[in-house]
Design a protein around this motif. Structure first.
Motif, PDB file in Angstrom:
ATOM      1  N   SER A  53    -132.073-116.854 -11.492  1.00 50.20           N
ATOM      2  CA  SER A  53    -132.912-116.398 -12.600  1.00 50.20           C
ATOM      3  C   SER A  53    -132.669-117.221 -13.862  1.00 50.20           C
ATOM      4  O   SER A  53    -131.616-117.078 -14.489  1.00 50.20           O
ATOM      5  N   ILE A  63    -133.109-117.042 -16.999  1.00 50.19           N
ATOM      6  CA  ILE A  63    -133.360-116.259 -18.195  1.00 50.19           C
ATOM      7  C   ILE A  63    -132.044-115.735 -18.761  1.00 50.19           C
ATOM      8  O   ILE A  63    -131.021-115.740 -18.085  1.00 50.19           O
ATOM      9  N   THR A  72    -139.505-116.389 -11.627  1.00 51.63           N
ATOM     10  CA  THR A  72    -138.857-115.616 -12.694  1.00 51.63           C
ATOM     11  C   THR A  72    -139.068-116.294 -14.035  1.00 51.63           C
ATOM     12  O   THR A  72    -139.008-117.521 -14.131  1.00 51.63           O
ATOM     13  N   GLY A  73    -139.291-115.491 -15.058  1.00 49.70           N
ATOM     14  CA  GLY A  73    -139.340-116.040 -16.405  1.00 49.70           C
ATOM     15  C   GLY A  73    -140.694-115.878 -17.067  1.00 49.70           C
ATOM     16  O   GLY A  73    -141.736-116.063 -16.449  1.00 49.70           O
ATOM     17  N   SER A  74    -140.656-115.540 -18.346  1.00 51.14           N
ATOM     18  CA  SER A  74    -141.862-115.418 -19.160  1.00 51.14           C
ATOM     19  C   SER A  74    -142.251-116.795 -19.694  1.00 51.14           C
ATOM     20  O   SER A  74    -141.587-117.804 -19.423  1.00 51.14           O
ATOM     21  N   ALA A  75    -143.305-116.839 -20.488  1.00 48.33           N
ATOM     22  CA  ALA A  75    -143.705-118.093 -21.117  1.00 48.33           C
ATOM     23  C   ALA A  75    -142.572-118.627 -22.000  1.00 48.33           C
ATOM     24  O   ALA A  75    -142.320-119.839 -22.042  1.00 48.33           O
ATOM     25  N   ASP A 104    -139.293-118.124 -21.559  1.00 47.78           N
ATOM     26  CA  ASP A 104    -138.239-118.661 -20.685  1.00 47.78           C
ATOM     27  C   ASP A 104    -138.655-119.998 -20.081  1.00 47.78           C
ATOM     28  O   ASP A 104    -137.856-120.945 -20.014  1.00 47.78           O
ATOM     29  N   ASN A 105    -139.895-120.088 -19.630  1.00 48.58           N
ATOM     30  CA  ASN A 105    -140.378-121.320 -19.008  1.00 48.58           C
ATOM     31  C   ASN A 105    -140.415-122.474 -20.000  1.00 48.58           C
ATOM     32  O   ASN A 105    -140.201-123.639 -19.627  1.00 48.58           O
ATOM     33  N   GLU A 112    -137.271-108.814 -22.399  1.00 48.42           N
ATOM     34  CA  GLU A 112    -138.124-108.562 -21.246  1.00 48.42           C
ATOM     35  C   GLU A 112    -137.244-108.169 -20.074  1.00 48.42           C
ATOM     36  O   GLU A 112    -136.043-108.433 -20.068  1.00 48.42           O
ATOM     37  N   GLU A 146    -139.080-102.569 -18.294  1.00 48.05           N
ATOM     38  CA  GLU A 146    -139.766-102.489 -19.592  1.00 48.05           C
ATOM     39  C   GLU A 146    -140.787-101.352 -19.641  1.00 48.05           C
ATOM     40  O   GLU A 146    -140.835-100.592 -20.611  1.00 48.05           O
ATOM     41  N   GLY A 165    -141.698-109.117 -27.137  1.00 52.60           N
ATOM     42  CA  GLY A 165    -141.253-109.882 -25.985  1.00 52.60           C
ATOM     43  C   GLY A 165    -139.953-110.593 -26.327  1.00 52.60           C
ATOM     44  O   GLY A 165    -139.241-110.215 -27.259  1.00 52.60           O
ATOM     45  N   ALA A 166    -139.638-111.631 -25.557  1.00 52.38           N
ATOM     46  CA  ALA A 166    -138.441-112.421 -25.845  1.00 52.38           C
ATOM     47  C   ALA A 166    -138.640-113.231 -27.121  1.00 52.38           C
ATOM     48  O   ALA A 166    -139.716-113.770 -27.373  1.00 52.38           O
TER      49      ALA A 166
END
Length: 409
Positions: free
Chosen positions: A14, A16, A45-48, A50-51, A242, A246, A266-267
């Motif tokens: 992961s 993140i 795995t990962g939001s925008a 994180d990416n 995140e 949630e 969010g993050a």
């Protein structure tokens, strides 16, 4: 740090949170020192946010970033993932395979063992970052994971713990390590020790972290509700992060009619999030060596945290300020005290920051881990004379003293 170049591949499921922060700092430091570094992580795995962090890291790594589907739990899909990862790692011809977390550590050590059998000389390094060590050894799931860790321990050349507590937990739950062992604290950059001031319209409290029960967002919400029941008015709060739970927390806030008091985000970068509130709350039920604690202390933000994992090691002589984990009553009282005495919280934040910089340095972290790699490759003299020997006091005595301190508080 020795400059003998190596080919280093980090593997984590992961990408993140704190575990990825650790890898990002370590990989960057190693690349800047002249090593060829690569990263392998999960593709799902990962939001925008994180990416974007992964994308920012990729140009710095000579061996690139590769993403493959990886499941959190043990499933039959792990077989196909292992084969795909094997082919990629084989082609990178690594000197070091460094696995992070339970799943990343399993992939790195199993594949590294196969590569050794087939003629590539690979050193297998593992850092649990909590992971399997969070499981209760008295439950079936915990026994399974701990038995797997014991087996994989036989396939490990270097073992890195991010806190004394994590080292003690490994010895207590898994057994005495066979591998060369180091305790290396997570580190921060010099810039992160610049204090951060709260905005003029700052809320009373901030929770920042992964949204899952292990980290205690539900306790945070319930403590805010308890204060409202007592005082008639709820403190204002922000929840930044995140995670898999949630939606449940959002429903909890709605059910308690706290939507006007609690705002979800969010993050966000930690130092931006710190500006949102007067006090940071980290109500974790379990931790290894959480970056968010280090970042909060370095930014000189008032902090309420629980006595879990390596957090007492960060607080040092101020560890008596920590709250019993999972105890909603004591968390509520600590948050009430913060509301009543903001000047005291500010003074304590200043005191705590003053004893952090030398011990929790990203430069020291990178130097000690890369030196361990060099030792495993025979490129540097060994710190320890035998496998399983940490560079501090014996793990057995640490385990006894750390767990005794935890139970007596």
């Amino acid at each position: 740090m020795t400059t003998t170049p190596m080919r280093i591949v980090h593997c984590v499921r992961s990408p993140i949170g704190g575990i990825f922060r650790h890898i990002r700092d370590l990989a960057t430091t190693q690349a800047e020192a002249g090593h060829d570094v690569g990263l392998i992580c999960d593709s799902s795995t990962g939001s925008a946010f994180d990416n974007e962090l992964v994308a920012e890291l990729e140009p710095k790594l000579a061996l690139g970033v590769a993403r493959f589907p990886m499941q959190r739990q043990l499933t039959f899909k792990d077989l196909s993932a292992t084969f795909a990862l094997y082919r990629h790692m084989r082609d990178l011809k690594p000197d070091i395979l460094h696995g992070h977390g339970a799943k990343g550590g399993a992939y790195a050590r199993l594949i590294g063992t196969v590569l050794n059998v087939t003629g590539q000389k690979v050193s297998r390094v593992y850092c649990p970052h909590g992971g399997s060590l969070h499981y209760d050894p008295n439950r079936i799931e915990g026994r399974i994971y701990h038995q797997l860790e014991a087996f994989l321990g036989r396939l490990t050349d270097g073992l890195i713990f991010v806190s004394d507590y994590e080292s003690a937990a490994y010895e207590s739950k898994i057994g005495h390590p066979r591998a060369v062992t180091r305790i290396v604290y997570n580190g921060l950059t010099p810039e992160e020790f610049t204090p951060v001031s709260a905005n003029e319209d700052a809320a009373d409290f901030l929770y920042i972290g992964m949204l899952r029960d292990l980290k205690g967002p539900d306790l945070f919400i319930e403590a805010l509700y308890n204060i409202r029941l007592k005082n008639g008015v709820a403190p204002t709060a922000h929840i930044v992060g995140e995670g898999p739970d949630e939606e449940r927390y959002r429903n909890m806030v709605k059910k308690l009619d706290m939507e006007n008091a609690i705002t979800f985000h969010g993050a966000l970068p930690a130092r931006e999030a710190f500006k949102l509130a007067k006090n940071v709350v980290v109500p974790s039920r379990a931790e290894a060596m959480p970056y968010i604690i280090l970042e909060t202390v370095a930014a000189q933000r008032p902090l309420i945290a629980t006595r879990v994992g390596g957090i007492p090691e960060i607080f040092g002589r101020y560890a008596h300020r920590l709250v019993e984990p999972g105890h909603i009553g004591k968390l509520t009282l600590a948050m009430e005290a913060a509301l009543e005495a903001p000047a005291t919280m500010d003074r304590q934040a200043e005191e705590l920051r003053g004893c952090l910089a030398e011990t929790f340095s990203v430069e020291l972290m990178g130097d000690r881990i890369t030196t361990l790699y060099q030792e495993l490759r025979g490129l540097a003299p060994s710190e320890a004379s035998a496998p399983g020997t940490a560079s501090k006091a014996s793990a057995a005595s640490r385990a006894q003293s750390i767990f005794a301190r935890s139970s007596n508080r």
